[in-house]
Design an enzyme around this catalytic site. Structure first.
Site, PDB file in Angstrom:
ATOM      1  CE1 TYR A   1     -21.856  73.817  48.671  1.00 18.19           C
ATOM      2  CE2 TYR A   1     -20.825  73.882  46.505  1.00 18.19           C
ATOM      3  CZ  TYR A   1     -21.874  74.210  47.347  1.00 18.19           C
ATOM      4  OH  TYR A   1     -22.931  74.945  46.855  1.00 18.19           O
TER       5      TYR A   1
ATOM      6  CG  ASP B   1     -19.097  66.411  43.662  1.00 17.21           C
ATOM      7  OD1 ASP B   1     -19.003  66.720  42.454  1.00 17.21           O
ATOM      8  OD2 ASP B   1     -19.623  67.149  44.523  1.00 17.21           O
TER       9      ASP B   1
ATOM     10  CE  LYS C   1     -17.434  74.885  40.698  1.00 21.12           C
ATOM     11  NZ  LYS C   1     -17.612  74.044  41.852  1.00 21.12           N
TER      12      LYS C   1
HETATM   13  C1  LIG Z   1     -19.035  73.673  42.437  1.00 25.62           C
HETATM   14  C2  LIG Z   1     -19.297  72.332  42.999  1.00 25.62           C
HETATM   15  C3  LIG Z   1     -20.585  71.802  43.115  1.00 25.62           C
HETATM   16  C4  LIG Z   1     -21.810  72.600  42.793  1.00 25.62           C
HETATM   17  O1  LIG Z   1     -21.866  72.990  41.459  1.00 25.62           O
HETATM   18  P1  LIG Z   1     -22.818  74.225  41.042  1.00 25.62           P
HETATM   19  O2  LIG Z   1     -22.674  74.294  39.553  1.00 25.62           O
HETATM   20  O3  LIG Z   1     -22.294  75.411  41.772  1.00 25.62           O
HETATM   21  O4  LIG Z   1     -24.183  73.872  41.476  1.00 25.62           O
HETATM   22  C5  LIG Z   1     -20.732  70.503  43.566  1.00 25.62           C
HETATM   23  N1  LIG Z   1     -19.666  69.758  43.895  1.00 25.62           N
HETATM   24  C6  LIG Z   1     -18.413  70.233  43.799  1.00 25.62           C
HETATM   25  C7  LIG Z   1     -17.268  69.348  44.154  1.00 25.62           C
HETATM   26  C8  LIG Z   1     -18.181  71.539  43.365  1.00 25.62           C
HETATM   27  O5  LIG Z   1     -16.940  72.005  43.309  1.00 25.62           O
END
Ligand SMILES: *Cc1c(COP(=O)(O)O)cnc(C)c1O
Length: 435
Positions: A144, A239, A267
């Site tokens: 994701y 990511d 995060k």
């Molecule tokens: C949570 C997450 C996102 C998106 O971040 P948001 O702050 O919710 O927009 C993108 N990539 C990864 C790997 C994530 O865990």
């Protein structure tokens, strides 16, 4: 356990928000029942609107590595707020958070702050395209990367496919630029590079895929990606919005010692406030405006309150043994639960890394999205309900991982073990019932 107030709040919320929520998984759709409205959190605990108390393993989906309402983070936020909340001009706080991140991280040289992980990844993708002059991107099924258009895609049928949109509202022409392959599959990578020679701007991966179960990849596979990207003039994009500062201060790049070309964070770096970031070498980041031609901006980017929360949180993460202690706690809890079933026919598997854990109701190793049995989620539904009733809060979906924070105490872990073991016995009894 009473849920009357949560039920009333949810009924109201449904008149205001689609599904009653501002982010879909919160709606409890995959586990059933009413979402629990939280009033406050402290340490590892959250209190709901009906006065029930839970030990929380959702931790706001990862950001709260120090637990709820950490005094240092709270005080840094209060101090910052007293000076004003946003200026749309540079502040020294941005420098301080950047110094913390870059000073201990050899994998990126320059960084740009955004207001969410989605925004960071979206900008990183634009950077990859702008820098390479290529259009296509390659992603993995089961990773994701936020909800930007070109990444809300899933695999079609076949080893190497153009994505199919996983959301309405995304033009077919967009997803035609996103190639989707399975995780842990070298053949698919080789095939993709052969098929789309000199067209792939970047390969984006969650180096520790933790948004669709915990699909741990081998270091060797990640290294293979590095080599293939280098050989093909493609950027490797880690990511690390979820893995960054979670498994160690230098994230998965540091854990595996692999140099990606672009990294995103989010995060944890916001200390519970909305922050994201992307970074790369000086050379690649020179493409970003105002230095270069790739445009990216944000009214609240580098917001001083969010920066302060991030500075306070990351400073705590630098304490000696911080990550080792978290891992010890995770293993302590998970091993105790496993031990309780040591003499029974196995029916679940725990996957862990650092302070992340995931339970699957399957006993075959899972490293790809397609290896997850959708039907097994009916067992998770029971587990979730039984845990909630015993005062344990985990994310309301079997595809979500759990997090252990610095605030979780050993007595709380023991309490969790007891609840988990009881709940798993209920799950097992249910499995054995004739359909
Ligand atoms: C949570 C997450 C996102 C998106 O971040 P948001 O702050 O919710 O927009 C993108 N990539 C990864 C790997 C994530 O865990």
């Amino acid at each position: 356990m009473k849920r009357t107030v949560s039920e009333q709040l949810f009924a109201k919320a449904k008149t205001y928000f689609p599904g009653g929520v501002n982010s879909p998984v919160r709606a409890f759709k995959s586990v059933g029942g009413t979402p629990i409205f939280i009033e406050r959190g402290n340490g590892a605990q959250v209190h709901d609107a009906d006065g029930n108390i839970y030990i929380d393993y959702c931790c706001s989906w990862g950001p709260l590595i120090l637990g709820h309402n950490n005094a240092r983070v709270r005080n840094s936020i209060i101090d910052a707020v007293q000076l004003g909340t946003s200026f749309g001009a540079p502040t020294r706080k941005e420098n301080e958070l950047a110094e913390l991140i870059l000073g201990f991280n050899k994998y990126i040289q320059k960084i740009r702050f955004t207001s969410s992980g989605t925004e960071a990844v979206m900008s990183g993708i634009r950077l990859a395209r702008g820098y390479t002059g290529r259009v296509k991107i390659l992603k993995f099924e089961g990773c994701y990367h936020g909800h930007s258009d070109s990444l809300l895609v899933k695999a079609g049928s076949g080893l190497v496919t153009f994505g199919e949109t996983s959301s309405a509202g995304i033009p077919e022409s967009f997803v035609k630029e996103t190639i989707v392959v399975p995780l842990n599959n070298k053949e698919a990578i080789i095939q993709a590079f052969a098929q789309f020679k000199d067209q792939i701007a970047c390969v984006i991966i969650e180096p520790i895929p933790a948004n669709n179960g915990l699909l741990l990849q081998t270091k060797e596979f990640l290294q293979f990606l590095r080599e293939q990207c280098t050989a093909n003039g493609t950027l490797l994009f880690f990511d690390e919005v979820i893995s960054g500062f979670r498994v160690c201060f230098c994230g998965a790049a540091g854990l595996y010692n692999i140099q990606p070309d672009i990294i995103t964070y989010g995060k944890i770096i916001g200390g519970g406030l909305p922050v994201g970031a992307y970074g790369a070498s000086n050379e690649i980041m020179a493409s970003i405006s105002p230095d270069g031609p790739v445009y990216q901006a944000g009214t609240l980017s580098g917001n001083p309150v969010a920066m302060s929360a991030g500075i306070a949180q990351l400073t705590e993460c630098l304490k000696p043994n911080f990550y080792a202690d978290l891992e010890t706690k995770t293993n302590y809890m998970v091993n105790k639960i496993k031990d309780a079933f040591a003499h029974e026919t196995p029916f679940f598997t725990f996957y862990t890394i650092g302070s992340i854990f995931w339970i699957a109701f399957s006993t075959t190793p899972i490293t790809t999205a397609e290896a997850i049995d959708a039907d097994s989620m009916k067992h998770f539904r029971i587990l979730h309900a039984e845990l909630i009733n015993r005062g344990i809060y985990i994310g309301p979906s079997g595809y979500e991982v759990g997090f252990i924070s610095e605030a979780h105490t050993y007595p709380q872990l023991d309490e969790t073990v007891t609840a988990f073991v009881e709940a798993l016995h209920v799950v097992k009894a249910n499995m054995q019932q004739p359909a």
